[in-house]
Design a protein around this motif. Structure first.
Motif, PDB file in Angstrom:
ATOM      1  N   LYS A   5      -0.679  -8.315 -19.158  1.00 26.28           N
ATOM      2  CA  LYS A   5      -0.690  -9.777 -19.159  1.00 26.28           C
ATOM      3  C   LYS A   5      -1.845 -10.279 -18.315  1.00 26.28           C
ATOM      4  N   ASP A   6      -2.304 -11.479 -18.624  1.00 27.65           N
ATOM      5  CA  ASP A   6      -3.365 -12.084 -17.824  1.00 27.65           C
ATOM      6  C   ASP A   6      -2.831 -12.471 -16.453  1.00 27.65           C
ATOM      7  N   VAL A   7      -3.696 -12.374 -15.459  1.00 31.12           N
ATOM      8  CA  VAL A   7      -3.301 -12.740 -14.103  1.00 31.12           C
ATOM      9  C   VAL A   7      -3.267 -14.257 -13.963  1.00 31.12           C
ATOM     10  N   ARG A   8      -4.276 -14.934 -14.512  1.00 25.50           N
ATOM     11  CA  ARG A   8      -4.327 -16.396 -14.429  1.00 25.50           C
ATOM     12  C   ARG A   8      -3.660 -16.994 -15.664  1.00 25.50           C
ATOM     13  N   VAL A   9      -2.721 -17.889 -15.418  1.00 25.17           N
ATOM     14  CA  VAL A   9      -2.008 -18.535 -16.515  1.00 25.17           C
ATOM     15  C   VAL A   9      -2.180 -20.048 -16.415  1.00 25.17           C
ATOM     16  N   THR A  10      -2.162 -20.719 -17.550  1.00 28.24           N
ATOM     17  CA  THR A  10      -2.258 -22.173 -17.602  1.00 28.24           C
ATOM     18  C   THR A  10      -0.863 -22.756 -17.422  1.00 28.24           C
ATOM     19  N   ILE A  11      -0.753 -23.741 -16.528  1.00 29.90           N
ATOM     20  CA  ILE A  11       0.540 -24.372 -16.259  1.00 29.90           C
ATOM     21  C   ILE A  11       0.409 -25.885 -16.381  1.00 29.90           C
ATOM     22  N   ILE A  12       1.547 -26.551 -16.501  1.00 28.40           N
ATOM     23  CA  ILE A  12       1.593 -28.012 -16.565  1.00 28.40           C
ATOM     24  C   ILE A  12       2.366 -28.514 -15.353  1.00 28.40           C
ATOM     25  N   LEU A  13       1.774 -29.466 -14.631  1.00 25.32           N
ATOM     26  CA  LEU A  13       2.425 -30.090 -13.481  1.00 25.32           C
ATOM     27  C   LEU A  13       2.896 -31.480 -13.888  1.00 25.32           C
ATOM     28  N   GLU A  14       4.151 -31.795 -13.581  1.00 26.26           N
ATOM     29  CA  GLU A  14       4.741 -33.075 -13.966  1.00 26.26           C
ATOM     30  C   GLU A  14       5.262 -33.797 -12.733  1.00 26.26           C
ATOM     31  N   CYS A  15       5.094 -35.109 -12.702  1.00 23.59           N
ATOM     32  CA  CYS A  15       5.540 -35.921 -11.570  1.00 23.59           C
ATOM     33  C   CYS A  15       7.061 -35.849 -11.450  1.00 23.59           C
ATOM     34  N   THR A  16       7.539 -35.488 -10.265  1.00 20.47           N
ATOM     35  CA  THR A  16       8.982 -35.350 -10.077  1.00 20.47           C
ATOM     36  C   THR A  16       9.660 -36.695  -9.830  1.00 20.47           C
ATOM     37  N   SER A  17       8.962 -37.647  -9.234  1.00 20.50           N
ATOM     38  CA  SER A  17       9.603 -38.938  -8.961  1.00 20.50           C
ATOM     39  C   SER A  17       9.735 -39.776 -10.233  1.00 20.50           C
ATOM     40  N   CYS A  18       8.806 -39.671 -11.160  1.00 22.07           N
ATOM     41  CA  CYS A  18       8.920 -40.398 -12.434  1.00 22.07           C
ATOM     42  C   CYS A  18      10.094 -39.866 -13.251  1.00 22.07           C
ATOM     43  N   VAL A  19      10.270 -38.565 -13.239  1.00 22.91           N
ATOM     44  CA  VAL A  19      11.340 -37.951 -14.020  1.00 22.91           C
ATOM     45  C   VAL A  19      12.699 -38.338 -13.446  1.00 22.91           C
ATOM     46  N   ARG A  20      12.819 -38.300 -12.122  1.00 20.34           N
ATOM     47  CA  ARG A  20      14.109 -38.591 -11.489  1.00 20.34           C
ATOM     48  C   ARG A  20      14.458 -40.071 -11.551  1.00 20.34           C
ATOM     49  N   LYS A  57       0.943 -44.010  -6.631  1.00 18.09           N
ATOM     50  CA  LYS A  57       0.872 -43.349  -5.332  1.00 18.09           C
ATOM     51  C   LYS A  57       0.813 -41.835  -5.536  1.00 18.09           C
ATOM     52  N   HIS A  58       0.551 -41.120  -4.449  1.00 18.84           N
ATOM     53  CA  HIS A  58       0.537 -39.666  -4.489  1.00 18.84           C
ATOM     54  C   HIS A  58       1.975 -39.159  -4.397  1.00 18.84           C
ATOM     55  N   THR A  59       2.362 -38.327  -5.345  1.00 22.12           N
ATOM     56  CA  THR A  59       3.714 -37.781  -5.381  1.00 22.12           C
ATOM     57  C   THR A  59       3.643 -36.280  -5.617  1.00 22.12           C
ATOM     58  N   ILE A  60       4.778 -35.629  -5.506  1.00 25.67           N
ATOM     59  CA  ILE A  60       4.843 -34.190  -5.752  1.00 25.67           C
ATOM     60  C   ILE A  60       4.944 -33.951  -7.251  1.00 25.67           C
ATOM     61  N   HIS A  61       4.055 -33.120  -7.747  1.00 24.19           N
ATOM     62  CA  HIS A  61       4.060 -32.716  -9.148  1.00 24.19           C
ATOM     63  C   HIS A  61       4.488 -31.253  -9.196  1.00 24.19           C
ATOM     64  N   GLY A  62       5.535 -30.971  -9.945  1.00 23.71           N
ATOM     65  CA  GLY A  62       6.065 -29.617 -10.024  1.00 23.71           C
ATOM     66  C   GLY A  62       5.751 -28.966 -11.357  1.00 23.71           C
ATOM     67  N   GLU A  63       5.748 -27.658 -11.346  1.00 25.35           N
ATOM     68  CA  GLU A  63       5.459 -26.884 -12.551  1.00 25.35           C
ATOM     69  C   GLU A  63       6.638 -26.967 -13.517  1.00 25.35           C
ATOM     70  N   ILE A  64       6.333 -27.146 -14.805  1.00 25.68           N
ATOM     71  CA  ILE A  64       7.372 -27.196 -15.831  1.00 25.68           C
ATOM     72  C   ILE A  64       7.116 -26.099 -16.846  1.00 25.68           C
ATOM     73  N   LYS A  65       8.125 -25.821 -17.654  1.00 28.93           N
ATOM     74  CA  LYS A  65       7.962 -24.838 -18.720  1.00 28.93           C
ATOM     75  C   LYS A  65       7.215 -25.467 -19.876  1.00 28.93           C
ATOM     76  N   LYS A  66       6.515 -24.649 -20.624  1.00 28.12           N
ATOM     77  CA  LYS A  66       5.765 -25.147 -21.780  1.00 28.12           C
ATOM     78  C   LYS A  66       6.678 -25.349 -22.954  1.00 28.12           C
TER      79      LYS A  66
END
Length: 66
Positions: A5-20, A57-66
């Motif tokens: 498998k590749d060592v570097r993977v592409t991920i998506i970061l999503e705003c946690t405060s917008c979702v909640r 504003k600046h918020t925490i963006h967490g990794e989500i599944k594709k």
């Protein structure tokens, strides 16, 4: 020889405060960023502080599944 498998993977970061909180009902969308991470250095889910244009504003963006 090639590795499995590749060592570097592409991920998506999503705003946690917008979702909640579902902020800005009239603004359609959730802030998402696309980036890469090294699977060996950070095996757990990645969380970064990024700017959310929907929260204005600046918020925490967490990794989500594709």
């Amino acid at each position: 020889m090639a590795k499995g498998k590749d060592v570097r993977v592409t991920i998506i970061l999503e705003c946690t405060s917008c979702v909640r909180n579902d902020i800005k009902k009239e603004a359609a969308g959730i802030s998402r960023y696309i980036t890469q991470k090294n699977r060996h250095n950070t095996p757990s889910r990645l969380e970064l502080r990024k700017f959310c244009p929907y929260c204005y504003k600046h918020t925490i963006h967490g990794e989500i599944k594709k």
